[in-house]
Design a protein around this motif. Structure first.
Motif, short mmCIF file in Angstrom:
data_model
loop_
_atom_site.label_atom_id
_atom_site.label_comp_id
_atom_site.label_asym_id
_atom_site.label_seq_id
_atom_site.Cartn_x
_atom_site.Cartn_y
_atom_site.Cartn_z
N PRO A 143 117.61 91.11 -13.93
CA PRO A 143 118.73 91.13 -14.65
C PRO A 143 119.71 92.34 -14.00
CG PRO A 143 117.17 91.97 -15.26
CD PRO A 143 116.27 91.89 -14.05
N TRP A 144 118.99 93.31 -12.87
CA TRP A 144 119.87 94.70 -13.09
C TRP A 144 120.83 94.36 -13.46
CZ3 TRP A 144 117.14 98.35 -15.41
CH2 TRP A 144 116.31 97.79 -15.84
N PRO A 145 121.77 93.77 -11.85
CA PRO A 145 123.23 93.79 -12.10
C PRO A 145 124.21 93.20 -13.17
CG PRO A 145 122.86 92.52 -9.78
CD PRO A 145 121.44 92.62 -10.89
N VAL A 146 123.59 91.92 -13.65
CA VAL A 146 123.89 91.51 -15.15
C VAL A 146 123.79 93.51 -16.36
CG1 VAL A 146 124.07 89.89 -16.92
CG2 VAL A 146 123.51 89.43 -14.38
N LEU A 147 122.66 93.70 -16.90
CA LEU A 147 122.39 95.06 -17.03
C LEU A 147 123.05 95.97 -16.77
CD1 LEU A 147 118.51 94.74 -17.51
CD2 LEU A 147 120.22 94.30 -19.47
N ARG A 148 123.76 96.50 -15.67
CA ARG A 148 124.27 96.74 -15.64
C ARG A 148 126.06 97.03 -15.89
NH1 ARG A 148 122.67 101.19 -10.20
NH2 ARG A 148 120.52 100.89 -11.24
N ALA A 149 126.28 95.72 -15.97
CA ALA A 149 127.46 95.44 -15.83
C ALA A 149 128.16 95.42 -17.46
CB ALA A 149 128.09 94.14 -15.17
N ALA A 150 126.60 94.91 -18.44
CA ALA A 150 127.01 94.97 -19.35
C ALA A 150 127.51 96.42 -19.69
CB ALA A 150 126.31 94.04 -19.99
N ARG A 151 126.45 96.84 -19.39
CA ARG A 151 126.63 98.90 -20.04
C ARG A 151 127.78 99.28 -19.70
NH1 ARG A 151 122.41 103.84 -18.59
NH2 ARG A 151 123.09 105.19 -19.74
N ALA A 152 129.02 98.77 -18.42
CA ALA A 152 129.50 99.56 -18.35
C ALA A 152 130.98 99.18 -19.04
CB ALA A 152 130.04 98.84 -16.87
N MET A 153 130.95 97.21 -19.18
CA MET A 153 131.44 97.05 -19.40
C MET A 153 131.73 97.11 -21.52
SD MET A 153 134.00 94.80 -18.76
CE MET A 153 134.27 93.70 -19.86
N ARG A 154 131.33 98.67 -22.19
CA ARG A 154 130.72 99.13 -22.84
C ARG A 154 132.06 99.76 -23.73
NH1 ARG A 154 124.79 101.55 -23.56
NH2 ARG A 154 123.85 99.12 -23.72
N SER A 155 132.36 100.53 -21.95
CA SER A 155 133.91 101.57 -22.04
C SER A 155 134.52 101.31 -20.86
CB SER A 155 133.09 103.11 -22.05
OG SER A 155 132.39 102.98 -20.96
N ALA A 156 134.60 100.32 -20.56
CA ALA A 156 135.84 99.36 -19.75
C ALA A 156 136.15 98.57 -19.75
CB ALA A 156 135.48 99.45 -18.22
N ARG A 157 137.89 97.96 -19.56
CA ARG A 157 138.14 96.46 -19.85
C ARG A 157 138.10 95.81 -18.91
NH1 ARG A 157 142.64 94.32 -18.83
NH2 ARG A 157 143.84 92.78 -20.43
N SER A 158 137.63 96.84 -17.40
CA SER A 158 137.51 95.91 -16.01
C SER A 158 136.52 95.98 -15.75
CB SER A 158 139.13 95.20 -15.60
OG SER A 158 138.66 94.54 -14.47
N VAL A 159 135.86 95.29 -15.10
CA VAL A 159 134.87 96.12 -14.09
C VAL A 159 134.38 94.72 -12.28
CG1 VAL A 159 132.08 96.29 -13.69
CG2 VAL A 159 133.26 96.78 -16.01
#
Length: 70
Positions: A17-33
Protein backbone atom coordinates in the motif's frame (compact mmCIF):
# COMPACT_ATOMS: atom_id res chain seq x y z
CA UNK A 1 3.20 24.13 -0.04
CA UNK A 2 0.21 26.17 -1.20
CA UNK A 3 -2.89 23.99 -1.59
CA UNK A 4 -3.26 24.82 -5.31
CA UNK A 5 0.19 23.51 -6.28
CA UNK A 6 0.42 20.02 -7.75
CA UNK A 7 2.54 17.72 -5.61
CA UNK A 8 4.45 14.89 -7.31
CA UNK A 9 5.13 11.54 -5.64
CA UNK A 10 7.69 9.12 -7.06
CA UNK A 11 6.59 5.72 -5.74
CA UNK A 12 8.31 3.63 -8.41
CA UNK A 13 9.69 0.44 -6.92
CA UNK A 14 7.29 0.58 -3.96
CA UNK A 15 4.69 -2.12 -3.44
CA UNK A 16 1.16 -1.28 -2.37
CA UNK A 17 0.00 0.00 0.00
CA UNK A 18 2.97 2.45 0.05
CA UNK A 19 2.06 4.45 -3.10
CA UNK A 20 -1.51 4.84 -1.87
CA UNK A 21 -0.47 5.78 1.65
CA UNK A 22 1.88 8.44 0.31
CA UNK A 23 -0.81 9.79 -1.99
CA UNK A 24 -3.35 9.94 0.85
CA UNK A 25 -0.87 11.75 3.08
CA UNK A 26 -0.04 14.25 0.32
CA UNK A 27 -3.72 14.95 -0.32
CA UNK A 28 -4.08 16.18 3.26
CA UNK A 29 -2.47 19.46 2.21
CA UNK A 30 -2.62 19.46 -1.60
CA UNK A 31 -5.49 19.95 -4.02
CA UNK A 32 -3.86 17.79 -6.68
CA UNK A 33 -1.24 15.03 -6.65
CA UNK A 34 0.52 13.12 -9.41
CA UNK A 35 1.91 9.69 -8.61
CA UNK A 36 4.51 7.65 -10.48
CA UNK A 37 3.86 4.05 -9.40
CA UNK A 38 4.82 0.84 -11.15
CA UNK A 39 3.13 -1.69 -8.84
CA UNK A 40 0.49 -3.37 -11.04
CA UNK A 41 -2.21 -3.04 -8.38
CA UNK A 42 -1.55 0.66 -7.72
CA UNK A 43 -4.15 1.97 -10.22
CA UNK A 44 -6.96 0.00 -8.60
CA UNK A 45 -5.88 1.02 -5.12
CA UNK A 46 -5.60 4.68 -6.09
CA UNK A 47 -9.03 4.52 -7.74
CA UNK A 48 -10.48 3.07 -4.53
CA UNK A 49 -8.86 5.85 -2.48
CA UNK A 50 -10.30 8.48 -4.82
CA UNK A 51 -13.76 6.90 -4.69
CA UNK A 52 -13.67 6.80 -0.91
CA UNK A 53 -12.90 10.53 -0.66
CA UNK A 54 -14.82 11.85 -3.66
CA UNK A 55 -11.67 12.81 -5.56
CA UNK A 56 -11.09 12.57 -9.31
CA UNK A 57 -8.68 9.83 -10.41
CA UNK A 58 -7.03 9.85 -13.83
CA UNK A 59 -4.51 7.65 -15.58
CA UNK A 60 -2.10 9.92 -17.45
CA UNK A 61 0.33 7.23 -18.65
CA UNK A 62 1.17 3.60 -17.97
CA UNK A 63 2.66 4.43 -14.57
CA UNK A 64 1.56 8.03 -14.02
CA UNK A 65 -1.66 8.79 -12.16
CA UNK A 66 -3.34 11.85 -10.71
CA UNK A 67 -5.69 12.58 -7.83
CA UNK A 68 -7.58 15.86 -7.65
CA UNK A 69 -10.15 17.37 -5.36
CA UNK A 70 -13.32 18.47 -7.17
Amino acid sequence: MPPNDVLHIDARGMKCPWPVLRAARAMRSARSVTIHADDPIAPGELQALADQHGWRFTINDAHLFALERP
